[in-house]
Design a protein around this motif. Sequence first.
Motif: not given
Length: 980
Positions: A520-530, A538-544, A561-565, A586-587
Amino acid sequence: MSFLRQRLPPVLLLLLSLLFLSLLSPSTSTELDQLLKLKTSLESSNPTLFSSWKQEHPTCNFTGIVCNLNGLVSEINLSQKNLSGSLPFDAICSLPQLEKLSFGSNFLHGSLTEDLKKCTSLQELDLAKNSFTGKVPDLGSLSQLRLLSLNASGVSGLFPWKSLENLTELTFLSLGDNRFDESPITMELGKHDKLYWLYLSNCSITGEIPEGIGNLTLLENLELSHNHLVGEIPQSITNLKKLRQLELYANSLTGKIPAGLGNLTSLRNFDVSDNKLEGDLSELKSLTGLESVQLYENHLVGEVPEEFGEFKNLYQLSLYKNKLTGPLPQKLGSWSGLEYIDVSENYLTGPIPPGMCKNEKLIDFLLLQNNFTGGIPESYANCKSLVRLRVNNNSLSGTVPVGIWSLPRVVVMDLSMNQFEGPLTSDVGKANSLSLLLLANNRFSGELPAALSEATSLVTIQLSMNQFEGQIPATIGNLKKLGSFHLEQNLLSGAIPESIGSCARISEINLAHNNLSGQIPPSLGSLPNLNSLNLSGNQLSSEVPATLSSLKLSLLDLTNNQLIGRVPELLSIAAFNESFDGNPGLCSQTLKNLRPCSSNSGSPSHPRILLSSFIAGVLALLILLGVFLLWKLRRSSLDQPLKSNSWTMKQYHVLTFTENEILDSIKAENLIGKGGSGNVYKVQLRDGKALAVKHIWTSPDSAHQKTYRSTTSILKKSKSSSSEYDAEVATLSSLRHVNVVKLYCSISSEDSNLLVYEYFPNGSLWDQLHMNNKVKMGWEVRYEIALGAARGLEYLHHGSHRPVIHRDVKSSNILLDGDWKPRIADFGLAKIVQAGGEMTHVIAGTLGYIAPEYAYTYKVNEKSDVYSFGVVLMELVTGKSPVETEFGENKDIVSWVCSKMQCGESEFELVDSSIDDTLQEDALNVLSIAIRCTARVPVLRPSMRMVVQMLEEAQPCQLTSINITKEGENNPKMEQNFHY
């Protein structure tokens, strides 16, 4: 003459000269006196205009004055001169040979006095578009009158129809757009057979259209729209062979289009929309000269006659919301410069006619919600004039002609809910004006073109439920105006582009149920109006990413998805209990649906969270400090004296007070309110009447020039007070409606501006619904407030030649008089729409009432006001304010109402518990109107004219006596009286 000079004494010669001049110019000193009296009444509003009106000048040389061959005044024409004041009809009607009197399109006030009866020589009387008050006197003595124009003049009361019976010379009669008392037309129309122009729209006419209308055989224009007419269109109307324009829209007419209407071969504009007409369109098929046909919102059936395809001058056809069947004529529009067609919400079938843009003038192409089949004809690929293309909710199929994607002026392209297939081609990058791209629920396939990112005007991309594959374009971040991004339920793969974090205005992202992978792109966190993020299925992996913790989301769905951490701590809250399901890796220590984290479980960066929290805390402290300083500045401004000794008063109604009475009352103890554009004071006059005065400082060093207006979560600098003052005066001085606040006068000096209004003892609707001393209002009271306020806004949008956009509609700007009748108030942000479009400005509205499109377009139009009014309707039904903590973070009343209804909860739980059980269903009818008003897509919202009609149809079935009880008092409920 030289001989006389030699023979006569000088004194006698002088007398003979004066006698000679008097014979040449018979204009009497009496006429001069009367004209100077008129000048005295009006001069202060336009001194330049009256500069030639001097005692030493001949009256026939006065500006606006015309004399006849006898040298007597025959015409006064001072139309459109920005005049204010009252007319001295006693002086005017003393001019013995006055034939034409024209003061149209000014700001005149006062009444039409009985002296008007003395103008017995008048042939033309034009007082239209002014601010007069009171009734129209009996005009029966003006027997020579040929032209009578009083439309939008501000007069009211019961119109004296009978007095017109003597005016048998009338050729032009215009009385529309006045708030007369409801009454039928009682004059004998047969006596007025010289009339060629009859304008009686929007003047409270009741009953049926008189059968005698058919005797007016010279009529070219007949307008009776927006009244309370019932019954059928009389058969006699078919006698009007010279009729060019027939407008009967917005009434309650029934029956069929009269047999024989097809004989009116001169007819060019025909509008009977917004009625209850039945039957088919067969009577219109022979009217080959028709240019505009408006029949929308009726109960018409049958097919559109094939002959419509032969109308060579047709430029406008509106048939939406009927029960029409069959195909459209295949030649429709191929002869003419068709500009507008709307046949939506019928049962039409068959193919789309190919030639409606043959002459490349078509602007609006609206065929939605029918059963059309086939494809979009290739000819429309060259329709460069198109602005709105909406064919959604049909059974259309095939591929879309390539040129459609690149049409240069298209703003809305809605092809959703059909069976289209094939690709979205790279030509879409050339669509310079495209704002809404709506392709959902089709069979489109192929990859999304990289050129999609070049259509930089895009605000909404809705491509869900198709078969698109491949990757999301990496350059999607170029769409700086993008607010809504829906690609759910496709076959997309690859990573979510990091560049999406550059779409700063985006509020919704839904990429659910695809085959997306990676992080998940970290840049999503910079969207002020989201506000809503759905990446589920989907098949997204890595950490949130920990950066998501900074978002204020009302919806977060990362399930399956396939998120971890470890889930970031600030996302591990009860609101997101189910947002991470289906990710075994995830935990969380707090989310009940996830396994607890062990000591070596992946975790987000705690220092970053602490830093974010620290920065957020500092910002919050700074904002609080700013608010405190603002309060101090405003408090100190209350004690500033009105230092100027030079004041200018401009009055718009008859006044019973002086400027000194107002100035003496502008002090702290009379302060009753504060707004973004000034303080408001209550002024108690010596005669007991109360007024409200808005005080706006204009000097550069005034405290009000340093104030800030809060419309979002941050403080933004307000517009200058002087511009707000000019906007408010320019708007209010021209408005005349029972549901719009009345501006009595303005008083200005070098450092201050004062606006003097009516005072409303019951305060605002916000006060009565939400303050501690709020009043328990029964539904019948709330309904009447809703309807009255809607009529006021309808007047702003449709009642003058250019629409007025309020831009800050909210319950605190709806004031209530002693009888609980509403007035639309506070026009500090109002704008008059210029020819050609929307007004764009910084800051428009109040948090909770602002239409969603404003966040990404910064544009407002009438539909922005409609959204805000929908929020007010929700307040009336639910009793809740637009933003409350129980709605959840970043959720307002609109999202709360919609989520409650989508969750299948009982609708009655949304209704304010203080509303009587027997009337809660009526309240829900109004809630359904509110939901239509708050549609996310502006074009789906009704006009205020339609809102008024819907509210009128939602009148409570069981009307009760007005029940108002103040909380905390032991007043028993008034006994209810039911009327069926």
